[in-house]
Design a protein around this motif. Sequence first.
Motif, mmCIF file in Angstrom:
data_model
loop_
_atom_site.group_PDB
_atom_site.id
_atom_site.type_symbol
_atom_site.label_atom_id
_atom_site.label_comp_id
_atom_site.label_asym_id
_atom_site.label_seq_id
_atom_site.Cartn_x
_atom_site.Cartn_y
_atom_site.Cartn_z
ATOM 1 N N PRO A 53 14.876 -4.753 4.913
ATOM 2 C CA PRO A 53 15.238 -3.829 5.996
ATOM 3 C C PRO A 53 16.039 -2.620 5.532
ATOM 4 O O PRO A 53 15.778 -1.491 5.967
ATOM 5 C CB PRO A 53 16.060 -4.707 6.947
ATOM 6 C CG PRO A 53 15.661 -6.099 6.656
ATOM 7 C CD PRO A 53 15.291 -6.133 5.214
ATOM 8 N N GLU A 54 17.025 -2.856 4.641
ATOM 9 C CA GLU A 54 17.876 -1.746 4.222
ATOM 10 C C GLU A 54 17.147 -0.770 3.303
ATOM 11 O O GLU A 54 17.658 0.328 3.018
ATOM 12 C CB GLU A 54 19.152 -2.273 3.549
ATOM 13 C CG GLU A 54 18.957 -2.874 2.168
ATOM 14 C CD GLU A 54 18.589 -4.352 2.179
ATOM 15 O OE1 GLU A 54 18.914 -5.050 1.195
ATOM 16 O OE2 GLU A 54 17.962 -4.797 3.179
ATOM 17 N N HIS A 55 15.963 -1.158 2.813
ATOM 18 C CA HIS A 55 15.175 -0.264 1.967
ATOM 19 C C HIS A 55 14.194 0.593 2.760
ATOM 20 O O HIS A 55 13.537 1.463 2.184
ATOM 21 C CB HIS A 55 14.405 -1.072 0.922
ATOM 22 C CG HIS A 55 15.267 -1.691 -0.122
ATOM 23 N ND1 HIS A 55 14.792 -2.540 -1.101
ATOM 24 C CD2 HIS A 55 16.620 -1.591 -0.342
ATOM 25 C CE1 HIS A 55 15.792 -2.926 -1.872
ATOM 26 N NE2 HIS A 55 16.905 -2.372 -1.427
ATOM 27 N N VAL A 56 14.088 0.317 4.052
ATOM 28 C CA VAL A 56 13.199 1.124 4.897
ATOM 29 C C VAL A 56 13.899 2.444 5.218
ATOM 30 O O VAL A 56 14.939 2.463 5.867
ATOM 31 C CB VAL A 56 12.831 0.374 6.192
ATOM 32 C CG1 VAL A 56 11.982 1.274 7.090
ATOM 33 C CG2 VAL A 56 12.078 -0.911 5.870
ATOM 34 N N SER A 57 13.335 3.536 4.752
ATOM 35 C CA SER A 57 13.880 4.875 4.999
ATOM 36 C C SER A 57 12.715 5.818 5.244
ATOM 37 O O SER A 57 11.549 5.498 4.954
ATOM 38 C CB SER A 57 14.692 5.354 3.787
ATOM 39 O OG SER A 57 13.847 5.497 2.651
ATOM 40 N N VAL A 58 13.021 6.975 5.754
ATOM 41 C CA VAL A 58 11.973 7.971 5.977
ATOM 42 C C VAL A 58 11.297 8.317 4.656
ATOM 43 O O VAL A 58 10.063 8.429 4.564
ATOM 44 C CB VAL A 58 12.570 9.229 6.639
ATOM 45 C CG1 VAL A 58 11.534 10.360 6.687
ATOM 46 C CG2 VAL A 58 13.062 8.906 8.050
ATOM 47 N N GLU A 59 12.109 8.471 3.595
ATOM 48 C CA GLU A 59 11.549 8.819 2.282
ATOM 49 C C GLU A 59 10.617 7.728 1.769
ATOM 50 O O GLU A 59 9.526 8.013 1.251
ATOM 51 C CB GLU A 59 12.675 9.062 1.283
ATOM 52 C CG GLU A 59 13.565 10.254 1.599
ATOM 53 C CD GLU A 59 14.591 9.963 2.686
ATOM 54 O OE1 GLU A 59 15.217 10.935 3.174
ATOM 55 O OE2 GLU A 59 14.779 8.775 3.057
ATOM 56 N N ALA A 60 11.038 6.473 1.911
ATOM 57 C CA ALA A 60 10.209 5.361 1.437
ATOM 58 C C ALA A 60 8.902 5.276 2.221
ATOM 59 O O ALA A 60 7.824 5.085 1.645
ATOM 60 C CB ALA A 60 10.988 4.053 1.558
ATOM 61 N N LEU A 61 8.988 5.428 3.527
ATOM 62 C CA LEU A 61 7.788 5.358 4.357
ATOM 63 C C LEU A 61 6.841 6.517 4.074
ATOM 64 O O LEU A 61 5.607 6.357 4.123
ATOM 65 C CB LEU A 61 8.179 5.331 5.830
ATOM 66 C CG LEU A 61 8.952 4.074 6.275
ATOM 67 C CD1 LEU A 61 9.425 4.227 7.709
ATOM 68 C CD2 LEU A 61 8.107 2.823 6.117
ATOM 69 N N HIS A 62 7.388 7.677 3.747
ATOM 70 C CA HIS A 62 6.535 8.815 3.397
ATOM 71 C C HIS A 62 5.763 8.543 2.105
ATOM 72 O O HIS A 62 4.611 8.999 1.964
ATOM 73 C CB HIS A 62 7.372 10.084 3.268
ATOM 74 C CG HIS A 62 7.773 10.668 4.585
ATOM 75 N ND1 HIS A 62 8.544 11.813 4.707
ATOM 76 C CD2 HIS A 62 7.510 10.271 5.863
ATOM 77 C CE1 HIS A 62 8.726 12.087 5.991
ATOM 78 N NE2 HIS A 62 8.119 11.166 6.708
ATOM 79 N N LEU A 63 6.367 7.834 1.167
ATOM 80 C CA LEU A 63 5.646 7.471 -0.055
ATOM 81 C C LEU A 63 4.468 6.560 0.266
ATOM 82 O O LEU A 63 3.366 6.723 -0.282
ATOM 83 C CB LEU A 63 6.587 6.774 -1.042
ATOM 84 C CG LEU A 63 7.646 7.621 -1.732
ATOM 85 C CD1 LEU A 63 8.476 6.773 -2.678
ATOM 86 C CD2 LEU A 63 7.004 8.778 -2.487
#
Length: 434
Positions: free
Chosen positions: A268-278
């Motif tokens: 959960p804590e690794h879910v970010s806008v940047e990560a999802l964009h990748l």
Amino acid sequence: MVDLVLILRYRKAVTYGFHVLLGALEEHETRTSYEVVFAESASSATAAVREALPRARRVLVLWSFYSPDAAALAEEVNAIKAAAPGALHVAGGVHASAEPVQTLDAGWDVAAVGEGEPTLLRLVDAGGDPVGVPGLAYRDDTGAVVRTGKPERLPLGTFRGFSLRWQKYNAIEITRGCVYACRFCGTPFMFSARFRHRPVDDVRWHVDRMRERGLRDVRFITPTAMSYGSDDESPNLAAVEELLASCKEGIGPDGRVFFGSFPSEIRPEHVSVEALHLVRKYCHNDNIIVGAQSGSQRVLDAAKRGHGVEEIRRAVRLGVAEGFRINVDMIFGMPGESAEEAAASLGLARELADLGARIHAHTFMPLPGTPWRDAPPGDVDPDMITEVDRLSQRGALYGHWQKQRDHAARLADAAKAYPRPGRSRTLLRLDPPT
């Protein structure tokens, strides 16, 4: 006459372990002459043993299974041994590693403990004789358990992630081990509580071989997807992007890359806008799996999850906002979970379902090899079952949580029969606060 026949009790439910063993074996130079046979049923395994014994100096039947399957497969191995005596039955996988004595007592002749690639290669070099091969447990002529020590632990890229010779392909293991060491999970305790990552160029080699053979879907095996390339709890998005970019290029315009979906997940804590964009930029999956496990902060802390309830909510909201379908893993009946904490988990499940997530429900199982191995089996009270069923009926919840209740009870009974010295419920922090 051949030196060795390896009969793989090959089940569709558990194939990855065999594929990596075969990947290591196909590159290995040995003086031992050997054959590999795939047995996809008990009857075919029996027939294979009977056929191999007259023409081989030694016959090994290799098994790999998870703890919930151990009891059923113990009946099978004993039936095969009775019908076709003379082969040596070797059990590998997480259950055999965690409970070698229990595995031997259940009927297997040898238990492989730890990572299997170096152990199998040494066993083949020895012509199938387990004596002195590291990574094994067996009984000697007096009945005493012999443990041969730990197998060598090598960089993840040392061996192939699937087999070209035998054409057995699977998702590519990009990370082995896990720094988080959650108390209900066997991964960090079998492979050590640290990450070992397969290098990008090695992953690319596998993707190139897949494309050459007409395979078009690339998936990954990892305990925590966004941890690729990291040595600690911080995601390394640069390493993730390098991996995904290379894989997308390698599989070609007609191929697909899947990341953060089955058979892996994102913390959960690794879910970010940047990560999802990748994921959106390089991958084809429109869904991600988020490991939540509980709606109680105390239970999360006791399980050493390393994140909070609010981070779960935030991850789901972000994922939905970015257009992903979110699947959320949750475990009901965690050790020491009070009625109020169970209600909190159910409440979180409803809340996330209302946001558009689907709940992947599990019942807590006291898995061998984990700190909670001796915990009581997960129990879900009737009112909770009713509410979970309602979520299921509306399509917001899925999973084999009911079947896992039965597995959990059997595992707890087995743990009682094989107590670990020096363990107590106090040490396991099973009791909720008063």
